[in-house]
Write a protein that holds these residues in place. Structure first.
Motif, PDB file in Angstrom:
ATOM      1  N   ASP A 156     -18.870  -3.279  -3.655  1.00  0.00           N
ATOM      2  CA  ASP A 156     -17.640  -2.501  -3.768  1.00  0.00           C
ATOM      3  C   ASP A 156     -16.591  -2.997  -2.787  1.00  0.00           C
ATOM      4  OD1 ASP A 156     -18.907  -1.006  -5.675  1.00  0.00           O
ATOM      5  OD2 ASP A 156     -18.955   0.861  -4.530  1.00  0.00           O
ATOM      6  N   ARG A 157     -17.016  -3.304  -1.548  1.00  0.00           N
ATOM      7  CA  ARG A 157     -16.061  -3.793  -0.560  1.00  0.00           C
ATOM      8  C   ARG A 157     -15.505  -5.158  -0.948  1.00  0.00           C
ATOM      9  NH1 ARG A 157     -19.009  -4.417   4.347  1.00  0.00           N
ATOM     10  NH2 ARG A 157     -20.941  -3.657   3.429  1.00  0.00           N
ATOM     11  N   THR A 158     -16.341  -5.973  -1.543  1.00  0.00           N
ATOM     12  CA  THR A 158     -15.888  -7.286  -2.008  1.00  0.00           C
ATOM     13  C   THR A 158     -14.882  -7.138  -3.134  1.00  0.00           C
ATOM     14  OG1 THR A 158     -18.009  -8.274  -1.372  1.00  0.00           O
ATOM     15  CG2 THR A 158     -16.656  -9.499  -2.946  1.00  0.00           C
ATOM     16  N   VAL A 159     -15.204  -6.291  -4.080  1.00  0.00           N
ATOM     17  CA  VAL A 159     -14.294  -6.026  -5.202  1.00  0.00           C
ATOM     18  C   VAL A 159     -12.971  -5.478  -4.687  1.00  0.00           C
ATOM     19  CG1 VAL A 159     -13.967  -4.487  -7.181  1.00  0.00           C
ATOM     20  CG2 VAL A 159     -16.108  -5.738  -6.924  1.00  0.00           C
ATOM     21  N   GLY A 160     -13.038  -4.557  -3.711  1.00  0.00           N
ATOM     22  CA  GLY A 160     -11.816  -4.003  -3.149  1.00  0.00           C
ATOM     23  C   GLY A 160     -10.963  -5.050  -2.461  1.00  0.00           C
ATOM     24  N   LEU A 161     -11.595  -5.980  -1.754  1.00  0.00           N
ATOM     25  CA  LEU A 161     -10.858  -7.061  -1.102  1.00  0.00           C
ATOM     26  C   LEU A 161     -10.164  -7.962  -2.108  1.00  0.00           C
ATOM     27  CD1 LEU A 161     -13.368  -8.094   1.716  1.00  0.00           C
ATOM     28  CD2 LEU A 161     -11.086  -7.123   2.067  1.00  0.00           C
ATOM     29  N   ALA A 207     -17.091 -12.832   2.617  1.00  0.00           N
ATOM     30  CA  ALA A 207     -16.540 -13.535   3.776  1.00  0.00           C
ATOM     31  C   ALA A 207     -15.256 -14.275   3.412  1.00  0.00           C
ATOM     32  CB  ALA A 207     -17.577 -14.507   4.327  1.00  0.00           C
ATOM     33  N   PHE A 208     -15.237 -14.900   2.255  1.00  0.00           N
ATOM     34  CA  PHE A 208     -14.055 -15.630   1.805  1.00  0.00           C
ATOM     35  C   PHE A 208     -12.876 -14.681   1.621  1.00  0.00           C
ATOM     36  CE2 PHE A 208     -11.489 -17.041  -1.856  1.00  0.00           C
ATOM     37  CZ  PHE A 208     -10.987 -18.230  -1.351  1.00  0.00           C
ATOM     38  N   LEU A 209     -13.099 -13.558   0.958  1.00  0.00           N
ATOM     39  CA  LEU A 209     -12.020 -12.609   0.708  1.00  0.00           C
ATOM     40  C   LEU A 209     -11.558 -11.928   1.984  1.00  0.00           C
ATOM     41  CD1 LEU A 209     -13.374 -11.112  -2.613  1.00  0.00           C
ATOM     42  CD2 LEU A 209     -11.274 -12.438  -2.359  1.00  0.00           C
ATOM     43  N   LEU A 210     -12.496 -11.646   2.877  1.00  0.00           N
ATOM     44  CA  LEU A 210     -12.127 -11.026   4.146  1.00  0.00           C
ATOM     45  C   LEU A 210     -11.211 -11.954   4.943  1.00  0.00           C
ATOM     46  CD1 LEU A 210     -12.654  -8.457   5.828  1.00  0.00           C
ATOM     47  CD2 LEU A 210     -14.539  -9.686   6.925  1.00  0.00           C
ATOM     48  N   ALA A 211     -11.519 -13.242   4.914  1.00  0.00           N
ATOM     49  CA  ALA A 211     -10.696 -14.215   5.631  1.00  0.00           C
ATOM     50  C   ALA A 211      -9.309 -14.355   5.002  1.00  0.00           C
ATOM     51  CB  ALA A 211     -11.393 -15.574   5.658  1.00  0.00           C
ATOM     52  N   SER A 212      -9.191 -14.003   3.724  1.00  0.00           N
ATOM     53  CA  SER A 212      -7.909 -14.147   3.025  1.00  0.00           C
ATOM     54  C   SER A 212      -6.937 -13.018   3.321  1.00  0.00           C
ATOM     55  CB  SER A 212      -8.141 -14.211   1.512  1.00  0.00           C
ATOM     56  OG  SER A 212      -8.362 -12.908   0.968  1.00  0.00           O
ATOM     57  N   VAL A 213      -7.411 -11.936   3.928  1.00  0.00           N
ATOM     58  CA  VAL A 213      -6.576 -10.746   4.117  1.00  0.00           C
ATOM     59  C   VAL A 213      -5.325 -11.067   4.918  1.00  0.00           C
ATOM     60  CG1 VAL A 213      -6.472  -8.468   5.175  1.00  0.00           C
ATOM     61  CG2 VAL A 213      -8.471  -9.124   3.839  1.00  0.00           C
ATOM     62  N   GLU A 214      -5.450 -11.942   5.926  1.00  0.00           N
ATOM     63  CA  GLU A 214      -4.308 -12.286   6.779  1.00  0.00           C
ATOM     64  C   GLU A 214      -3.512 -13.474   6.256  1.00  0.00           C
ATOM     65  OE1 GLU A 214      -3.513 -10.288   9.146  1.00  0.00           O
ATOM     66  OE2 GLU A 214      -5.326  -9.078   8.815  1.00  0.00           O
ATOM     67  N   GLU A 221      -0.799 -15.331   4.336  1.00  0.00           N
ATOM     68  CA  GLU A 221       0.513 -14.945   3.822  1.00  0.00           C
ATOM     69  C   GLU A 221       0.653 -15.214   2.334  1.00  0.00           C
ATOM     70  OE1 GLU A 221       3.490 -16.857   6.120  1.00  0.00           O
ATOM     71  OE2 GLU A 221       3.067 -15.719   7.959  1.00  0.00           O
ATOM     72  N   GLY A 222      -0.104 -16.190   1.817  1.00  0.00           N
ATOM     73  CA  GLY A 222      -0.011 -16.513   0.401  1.00  0.00           C
ATOM     74  C   GLY A 222      -0.971 -15.738  -0.478  1.00  0.00           C
ATOM     75  N   ARG A 223      -1.692 -14.800   0.118  1.00  0.00           N
ATOM     76  CA  ARG A 223      -2.703 -14.046  -0.612  1.00  0.00           C
ATOM     77  C   ARG A 223      -2.134 -13.339  -1.844  1.00  0.00           C
ATOM     78  NH1 ARG A 223      -7.280 -10.535  -0.499  1.00  0.00           N
ATOM     79  NH2 ARG A 223      -6.653  -8.698  -1.680  1.00  0.00           N
ATOM     80  N   GLY A 224      -0.921 -12.795  -1.711  1.00  0.00           N
ATOM     81  CA  GLY A 224      -0.333 -12.016  -2.796  1.00  0.00           C
ATOM     82  C   GLY A 224      -0.087 -12.807  -4.056  1.00  0.00           C
ATOM     83  N   GLU A 225      -0.066 -14.139  -3.947  1.00  0.00           N
ATOM     84  CA  GLU A 225       0.122 -14.972  -5.129  1.00  0.00           C
ATOM     85  C   GLU A 225      -1.166 -15.109  -5.933  1.00  0.00           C
ATOM     86  OE1 GLU A 225       1.674 -18.680  -3.874  1.00  0.00           O
ATOM     87  OE2 GLU A 225       3.363 -17.815  -2.786  1.00  0.00           O
ATOM     88  N   ILE A 226      -2.287 -14.711  -5.326  1.00  0.00           N
ATOM     89  CA  ILE A 226      -3.588 -14.903  -5.964  1.00  0.00           C
ATOM     90  C   ILE A 226      -4.295 -13.580  -6.220  1.00  0.00           C
ATOM     91  CG2 ILE A 226      -5.838 -16.033  -5.745  1.00  0.00           C
ATOM     92  CD1 ILE A 226      -4.518 -17.991  -3.788  1.00  0.00           C
ATOM     93  N   PHE A 227      -4.297 -12.695  -5.219  1.00  0.00           N
ATOM     94  CA  PHE A 227      -5.036 -11.444  -5.308  1.00  0.00           C
ATOM     95  C   PHE A 227      -4.089 -10.250  -5.285  1.00  0.00           C
ATOM     96  CE2 PHE A 227      -7.780 -14.426  -2.854  1.00  0.00           C
ATOM     97  CZ  PHE A 227      -8.772 -14.581  -3.796  1.00  0.00           C
ATOM     98  N   GLY A 228      -4.564  -9.138  -5.822  1.00  0.00           N
ATOM     99  CA  GLY A 228      -3.822  -7.900  -5.726  1.00  0.00           C
ATOM    100  C   GLY A 228      -3.984  -7.287  -4.349  1.00  0.00           C
ATOM    101  N   PRO A 229      -3.248  -6.209  -4.062  1.00  0.00           N
ATOM    102  CA  PRO A 229      -3.382  -5.537  -2.763  1.00  0.00           C
ATOM    103  C   PRO A 229      -4.814  -5.062  -2.535  1.00  0.00           C
ATOM    104  CG  PRO A 229      -1.460  -4.728  -3.967  1.00  0.00           C
ATOM    105  CD  PRO A 229      -2.236  -5.571  -4.926  1.00  0.00           C
TER     106      PRO A 229
END
Length: 205
Positions: free
Chosen positions: A181-186, A152-159, A161-169
């Motif tokens: 797997d979906r969590t890891v992908g997020l 849930a946390f990662l899904l909320a992070s998709v939108e 704008e600062g996500r790219g500073e923390i997570f990969g695509p």
């Protein structure tokens, strides 16, 4: 994140501690899904984040909560086999206090609400547990409450704008893929990553 306060971090911290105990010294230099981290660096990172988020929960703000993540790979303490399970236990205990989830605190040099800090902590434990298990060939079944919270946390992070500073695509996966797997992908990791494979799509967090 709305239901994070119901999460007991104890089950997930114990899972991570068991994974760490299963790492032989000979594998400390092996690669991980985090491109810049070997297994020893990852263990050092987990140790550091456990201390930082323990103190964030306690509102014990200082050097452990003020230090921003550095560019250098984390150092693995010489006594990590004793220190890591201890600080993971202290981390879980600190977040048992309802006050940990309220008010403001700080982690990684960033001021943030207690419940958001807790959500970040849960996500770190779930995703880095996967990193460690995958890098060392261990089976991994995260605590289900922690896994759902991390997703849930990662899904909320998709939108964000600062996500790219923390997570990969985000690595896209079908809706029917396993939740882990979906969590890891997020998080920007390839669920099919292996130490011998070419696909190291994760960020370093």
């Amino acid at each position: 994140m709305t239901d994070t306060t119901t999460i007991d971090l104890g089950p997930q911290t114990r899972i991570v501690a068991r994974l760490a105990a299963g790492v032989p010294d000979a594998r400390l230099d092996d690669p991980t899904p985090c491109p810049d981290y070997a297994v020893g660096h990852l263990l050092g990172h987990i140790t550091g984040l456990a201390i930082a988020f323990r103190d964030a929960a306690r509102k014990d703000l200082g050097s452990t909560t003020d230090t921003e993540p550095g560019e250098d790979a984390p150092t693995l303490p010489a006594d990590w086999r004793e220190a890591l399970p201890r600080v993971l236990g202290e981390l879980a205990e600190a977040w048992e206090d309802p006050a940990a989830w309220t008010g403001m605190t700080r982690a990684g040099g960033v001021d943030l609400p207690g419940d958001i800090a807790g959500a970040v902590c849960v996500d770190e434990l779930v995703v880095h547990g996967w990193d460690l298990a995958r890098a060392t060939g261990q089976e991994y079944a995260p605590d289900q409450a922690a896994l759902h919270a991390s997703h849930a946390f990662l899904l909320a992070s998709v939108e964000d704008e600062g996500r790219g500073e923390i997570f990969g695509p985000v690595v896209p996966l079908p809706d029917g893929a396993p939740l882990l797997d979906r969590t890891v992908g997020l998080s920007g990791r390839d669920p099919e990553w292996t130490a011998a494979g070419p696909d190291e799509l994760s960020s370093d967090t």
